[in-house]
Write a protein that holds these residues in place. Structure first.
Motif, mmCIF file in Angstrom:
data_model
loop_
_atom_site.group_PDB
_atom_site.id
_atom_site.type_symbol
_atom_site.label_atom_id
_atom_site.label_comp_id
_atom_site.label_asym_id
_atom_site.label_seq_id
_atom_site.Cartn_x
_atom_site.Cartn_y
_atom_site.Cartn_z
ATOM 1 N N ASP A 112 -1.562 -6.537 5.336
ATOM 2 C CA ASP A 112 -2.865 -5.888 5.470
ATOM 3 C C ASP A 112 -3.782 -6.314 4.334
ATOM 4 O OD1 ASP A 112 -2.056 -4.421 7.724
ATOM 5 O OD2 ASP A 112 -1.150 -2.882 6.453
ATOM 6 N N ILE A 114 -5.813 -5.994 1.204
ATOM 7 C CA ILE A 114 -5.648 -5.083 0.074
ATOM 8 C C ILE A 114 -6.973 -4.372 -0.136
ATOM 9 C CG2 ILE A 114 -5.017 -4.913 -2.371
ATOM 10 C CD1 ILE A 114 -2.885 -6.227 -0.553
ATOM 11 N N ASN A 115 -6.957 -3.059 -0.179
ATOM 12 C CA ASN A 115 -8.211 -2.439 -0.567
ATOM 13 C C ASN A 115 -8.035 -1.434 -1.694
ATOM 14 O OD1 ASN A 115 -7.453 -0.155 1.044
ATOM 15 N ND2 ASN A 115 -9.633 0.355 1.113
ATOM 16 N N LEU A 116 -8.902 -1.598 -2.664
ATOM 17 C CA LEU A 116 -8.830 -0.795 -3.879
ATOM 18 C C LEU A 116 -9.793 0.368 -3.770
ATOM 19 C CD1 LEU A 116 -8.832 -3.644 -6.515
ATOM 20 C CD2 LEU A 116 -6.943 -2.110 -5.992
ATOM 21 N N LYS A 117 -9.327 1.515 -4.163
ATOM 22 C CA LYS A 117 -10.195 2.690 -4.096
ATOM 23 C C LYS A 117 -11.072 2.804 -5.333
ATOM 24 C CE LYS A 117 -6.993 4.990 -1.012
ATOM 25 N NZ LYS A 117 -5.731 4.237 -1.260
ATOM 26 N N LYS A 118 -10.638 2.160 -6.401
ATOM 27 C CA LYS A 118 -11.439 2.170 -7.630
ATOM 28 C C LYS A 118 -11.403 0.792 -8.263
ATOM 29 C CE LYS A 118 -11.025 6.772 -9.549
ATOM 30 N NZ LYS A 118 -9.971 7.484 -10.285
ATOM 31 N N ASN A 119 -12.488 0.486 -8.958
ATOM 32 C CA ASN A 119 -12.493 -0.746 -9.744
ATOM 33 C C ASN A 119 -12.873 -0.376 -11.175
ATOM 34 O OD1 ASN A 119 -12.545 -3.375 -10.564
ATOM 35 N ND2 ASN A 119 -14.476 -3.891 -9.565
ATOM 36 N N ILE A 120 -12.635 -1.274 -12.088
ATOM 37 C CA ILE A 120 -13.073 -1.063 -13.458
ATOM 38 C C ILE A 120 -14.598 -1.064 -13.456
ATOM 39 C CG2 ILE A 120 -12.875 -1.972 -15.796
ATOM 40 C CD1 ILE A 120 -10.124 -2.086 -15.120
ATOM 41 N N LYS A 124 -16.697 -6.943 -11.679
ATOM 42 C CA LYS A 124 -16.740 -7.489 -10.325
ATOM 43 C C LYS A 124 -15.368 -8.090 -10.035
ATOM 44 C CE LYS A 124 -18.633 -11.798 -8.523
ATOM 45 N NZ LYS A 124 -17.344 -12.451 -8.781
ATOM 46 N N ILE A 125 -14.891 -7.881 -8.828
ATOM 47 C CA ILE A 125 -13.580 -8.433 -8.475
ATOM 48 C C ILE A 125 -13.714 -9.915 -8.155
ATOM 49 C CG2 ILE A 125 -11.743 -8.389 -6.739
ATOM 50 C CD1 ILE A 125 -12.063 -5.361 -6.634
ATOM 51 N N SER A 127 -10.836 -11.986 -7.685
ATOM 52 C CA SER A 127 -9.792 -12.340 -6.734
ATOM 53 C C SER A 127 -8.729 -11.255 -6.685
ATOM 54 C CB SER A 127 -9.146 -13.668 -7.113
ATOM 55 O OG SER A 127 -8.360 -13.495 -8.270
ATOM 56 N N ILE A 128 -8.048 -11.217 -5.567
ATOM 57 C CA ILE A 128 -6.911 -10.317 -5.412
ATOM 58 C C ILE A 128 -5.758 -11.166 -4.898
ATOM 59 C CG2 ILE A 128 -5.969 -8.316 -4.192
ATOM 60 C CD1 ILE A 128 -8.718 -7.168 -3.980
ATOM 61 N N GLU A 129 -4.681 -11.192 -5.660
ATOM 62 C CA GLU A 129 -3.549 -12.038 -5.268
ATOM 63 C C GLU A 129 -2.274 -11.219 -5.229
ATOM 64 O OE1 GLU A 129 -3.480 -15.228 -8.160
ATOM 65 O OE2 GLU A 129 -5.664 -15.281 -7.908
#
Lengths: 142, 142
Positions: A112, A114-120, A124-125, A127-129
DNA sequence: ATACACATTATAATAATTCTAAACTATTGA
DNA sequence: TCAATAGTTTAGAATTATTATAATGTGTAT
């Protein structure tokens, strides 16, 4: 039309001079059906095998880094001693087989998003690996 | 009861001799509220600061690797030049701040459990790690 | 064709990690 | 308690991976 033509264009497009070495590396790296995962050592070996003339190790490093910077290659770091490059620079995830030391793409349909509910905050994101380490079912008390 | 006692026991439990150096490293690493992310260099620096006597670089490497093998530490590889260790060895994920070079735990509630629809046949999943690279919102055309 | 900027090369330098062998220390059991 | 011994630490050497250097070579625009 020789198969190099598109590589020459491709290199020009991102502002890299299409030198003999770079075009050769493009052939080795991108002239294939599937994405390709490799270490610098593996790449050097492959190039030496496919070329009549020698290529300098420094050139391979420089060129790989140039390609990386221009978005042709992506680095996948496994541990402090093992780093791969991937010709598939789109966002995707990997299995790492700890027995064979192979990096294998995870099919988009098998994981699925990936989804983050919070970020720093204020960040800005980029990449997500995801890295999934697998090993043979029996010999797992290494 | 001196705070070292549990470290001495802990070391014995996993079959490591509680030497001065190892106990000191336990103090530096595990005597804290939050999980701790560090590079070897940072750790060497911290130990030197907290100890009167010098510690050998080889000992730090050996001890970190011994701790890793015994499950006290987990390695998080960022790229070929940057590798961290994490005192939180349970399954969890990270942000990596590319500006400050800080590794930050992702709160369990902020990310869904990763579930894979397929695995490589005959293989067992050893770990699943997510790394989210973030950077400052403005300076992002590096 | 020429000039210039950029690339490649072999080699040297650097950095990170591991190895080595001697000195040291924790543990075991007499 | 006191060796014996097995494991540990240490400084420094060795190894490995990567980057820098400076000379030579090459692609490109004029």
């Amino acid at each position: 039309m020789p198969k190099n033509c598109n590589f020459i264009e491709k290199l020009r497009d991102v502002g890299l001079r299409p030198t003999k070495q770079r075009v050769k590396m493009c052939e080795v790296l991108f002239n294939r059906e599937k994405t390709f995962h490799f270490t610098i050592n593996e790449l050097v070996k492959m190039i030496s095998e496919q070329m009549n003339q020698k290529i300098s190790l420094a050139t391979v490093y420089n060129t790989v880094h140039a390609f990386e910077k221009k978005g042709y290659l992506k680095e996948i770091s496994i541990d402090s001693h093992r780093s791969y490059f991937d010709t598939n620079t789109s966002s995707h995830h990997h299995f790492f087989d700890e027995d064979t030391h192979q990096l294998i793409d995870i099919d988009k349909n098998d994981i699925d998003t990936i989804n983050l509910k919070k970020n720093i905050s204020g960040k800005k994101i980029n990449s997500i690996e995801v890295l999934v380490r697998v090993a043979s079912d029996n010999q797992n008390q290494k």
